[in-house]
Design a protein around this motif. Structure first.
Motif, PDB file in Angstrom:
ATOM      1  N   GLU A 153       0.837  -1.209   0.000  1.00 54.88           N
ATOM      2  CA  GLU A 153       0.000   0.000   0.000  1.00 54.88           C
ATOM      3  C   GLU A 153       0.869   1.254   0.000  1.00 54.88           C
ATOM      4  OE1 GLU A 153      -3.558   0.855   0.448  1.00 54.88           O
ATOM      5  OE2 GLU A 153      -3.743  -1.046  -0.590  1.00 54.88           O
ATOM      6  N   ALA A 154       1.918   1.260   0.817  1.00 55.49           N
ATOM      7  CA  ALA A 154       2.810   2.413   0.880  1.00 55.49           C
ATOM      8  C   ALA A 154       3.504   2.631  -0.468  1.00 55.49           C
ATOM      9  CB  ALA A 154       3.840   2.229   1.993  1.00 55.49           C
ATOM     10  N   LEU A 155       3.899   1.537  -1.127  1.00 57.61           N
ATOM     11  CA  LEU A 155       4.521   1.662  -2.449  1.00 57.61           C
ATOM     12  C   LEU A 155       3.540   2.258  -3.451  1.00 57.61           C
ATOM     13  CD1 LEU A 155       6.873   1.212  -4.404  1.00 57.61           C
ATOM     14  CD2 LEU A 155       5.977  -1.102  -4.784  1.00 57.61           C
ATOM     15  N   ALA A 156       2.311   1.777  -3.455  1.00 50.34           N
ATOM     16  CA  ALA A 156       1.305   2.313  -4.377  1.00 50.34           C
ATOM     17  C   ALA A 156       1.147   3.807  -4.168  1.00 50.34           C
ATOM     18  CB  ALA A 156      -0.028   1.596  -4.191  1.00 50.34           C
ATOM     19  N   LYS A 157       1.123   4.249  -2.919  1.00 50.91           N
ATOM     20  CA  LYS A 157       1.001   5.682  -2.626  1.00 50.91           C
ATOM     21  C   LYS A 157       2.220   6.446  -3.125  1.00 50.91           C
ATOM     22  CE  LYS A 157      -1.974   4.822   1.333  1.00 50.91           C
ATOM     23  NZ  LYS A 157      -2.059   4.708   2.792  1.00 50.91           N
ATOM     24  N   ALA A 158       3.407   5.887  -2.912  1.00 51.54           N
ATOM     25  CA  ALA A 158       4.634   6.548  -3.368  1.00 51.54           C
ATOM     26  C   ALA A 158       4.677   6.665  -4.887  1.00 51.54           C
ATOM     27  CB  ALA A 158       5.858   5.792  -2.860  1.00 51.54           C
ATOM     28  N   LEU A 159       4.020   5.725  -5.573  1.00 55.35           N
ATOM     29  CA  LEU A 159       3.984   5.748  -7.042  1.00 55.35           C
ATOM     30  C   LEU A 159       2.815   6.559  -7.587  1.00 55.35           C
ATOM     31  CD1 LEU A 159       4.870   2.008  -7.803  1.00 55.35           C
ATOM     32  CD2 LEU A 159       6.407   4.002  -7.791  1.00 55.35           C
ATOM     33  N   GLY A 160       2.059   7.200  -6.701  1.00 59.06           N
ATOM     34  CA  GLY A 160       0.929   8.017  -7.141  1.00 59.06           C
ATOM     35  C   GLY A 160      -0.360   7.247  -7.287  1.00 59.06           C
ATOM     36  N   ALA A 161      -0.369   5.993  -6.879  1.00 58.00           N
ATOM     37  CA  ALA A 161      -1.547   5.127  -6.917  1.00 58.00           C
ATOM     38  C   ALA A 161      -2.312   5.172  -8.241  1.00 58.00           C
ATOM     39  CB  ALA A 161      -2.479   5.455  -5.744  1.00 58.00           C
ATOM     40  N   PRO A 162      -1.597   4.992  -9.355  1.00 53.55           N
ATOM     41  CA  PRO A 162      -2.308   4.989 -10.639  1.00 53.55           C
ATOM     42  C   PRO A 162      -3.144   3.721 -10.802  1.00 53.55           C
ATOM     43  CG  PRO A 162      -0.048   4.332 -10.970  1.00 53.55           C
ATOM     44  CD  PRO A 162      -0.175   4.720  -9.512  1.00 53.55           C
ATOM     45  N   GLU A 163      -4.189   3.813 -11.586  1.00 52.79           N
ATOM     46  CA  GLU A 163      -5.034   2.647 -11.875  1.00 52.79           C
ATOM     47  C   GLU A 163      -4.211   1.614 -12.637  1.00 52.79           C
ATOM     48  OE1 GLU A 163      -8.845   2.511 -12.371  1.00 52.79           O
ATOM     49  OE2 GLU A 163      -9.252   4.288 -11.182  1.00 52.79           O
ATOM     50  N   GLY A 164      -4.557   0.356 -12.441  1.00 51.75           N
ATOM     51  CA  GLY A 164      -3.958  -0.708 -13.232  1.00 51.75           C
ATOM     52  C   GLY A 164      -2.750  -1.387 -12.613  1.00 51.75           C
ATOM     53  N   LEU A 165      -2.329  -0.980 -11.401  1.00 50.10           N
ATOM     54  CA  LEU A 165      -1.217  -1.675 -10.762  1.00 50.10           C
ATOM     55  C   LEU A 165      -1.711  -3.028 -10.252  1.00 50.10           C
ATOM     56  CD1 LEU A 165       0.499   1.129  -8.623  1.00 50.10           C
ATOM     57  CD2 LEU A 165       1.101   0.336 -10.915  1.00 50.10           C
ATOM     58  N   SER A 166      -0.891  -4.049 -10.409  1.00 48.40           N
ATOM     59  CA  SER A 166      -1.254  -5.396  -9.973  1.00 48.40           C
ATOM     60  C   SER A 166      -0.475  -5.761  -8.711  1.00 48.40           C
ATOM     61  CB  SER A 166      -0.935  -6.408 -11.074  1.00 48.40           C
ATOM     62  OG  SER A 166      -1.086  -7.723 -10.578  1.00 48.40           O
ATOM     63  N   TRP A 167      -1.193  -6.263  -7.679  1.00 50.58           N
ATOM     64  CA  TRP A 167      -0.550  -6.674  -6.419  1.00 50.58           C
ATOM     65  C   TRP A 167       0.480  -7.769  -6.660  1.00 50.58           C
ATOM     66  CZ3 TRP A 167      -1.145  -3.450  -2.683  1.00 50.58           C
ATOM     67  CH2 TRP A 167      -2.351  -2.796  -2.469  1.00 50.58           C
TER      68      TRP A 167
END
Length: 115
Positions: free
Chosen positions: A49-63
């Motif tokens: 979750e922290a990584l997604a936030k650091a990357l700007g939480a763009p749509e389409g990221l896969s866990w």
């Protein structure tokens, strides 16, 4: 230069209740990441979750395009591929720092992305 910062906290007990569903665990984690205690998996979830936030939480990221691993001395790091690796390259990120901690029933993670 810092490109992104992310932080997340995850109550371990709440995560364990939600993770009672094998379907949820399979959606969030690679098979190798599911070999641990709920405490550690809550920390891995907070890290993602922290990584997604650091990357700007763009749509389409896969866990499943990021796995949380440990090096030989126990320091956590991300193993990135696919959508996550593409976003890291798009942002010009050279280094991703990760710290995970557990205390008082809470798992927390901080991510700093540097160019």
């Amino acid at each position: 230069m810092i490109v992104g910062i992310g932080i997340d906290v995850c109550p371990v007990e709440r995560f364990a209740r939600a993770a009672g569903s094998e379907r949820l665990l399979n959606r969030l984690f690679t098979p190798a990441e599911q070999d641990s205690s709920m405490n550690r998996m809550a920390g891995r979830f907070a890290a993602k979750e922290a990584l997604a936030k650091a990357l700007g939480a763009p749509e389409g990221l896969s866990w499943h395009d990021v796995a949380v691993r440990k090096d030989d001395v126990g320091k956590p790091f991300f193993d990135c591929r696919g959508t996550i690796a593409a976003r890291i390259a798009e942002l010009g990120i050279a280094t991703v720092h990760l710290s995970i901690t557990h205390d008082a029933g809470i798992a927390a993670a901080v991510v700093v992305c540097e160019a």
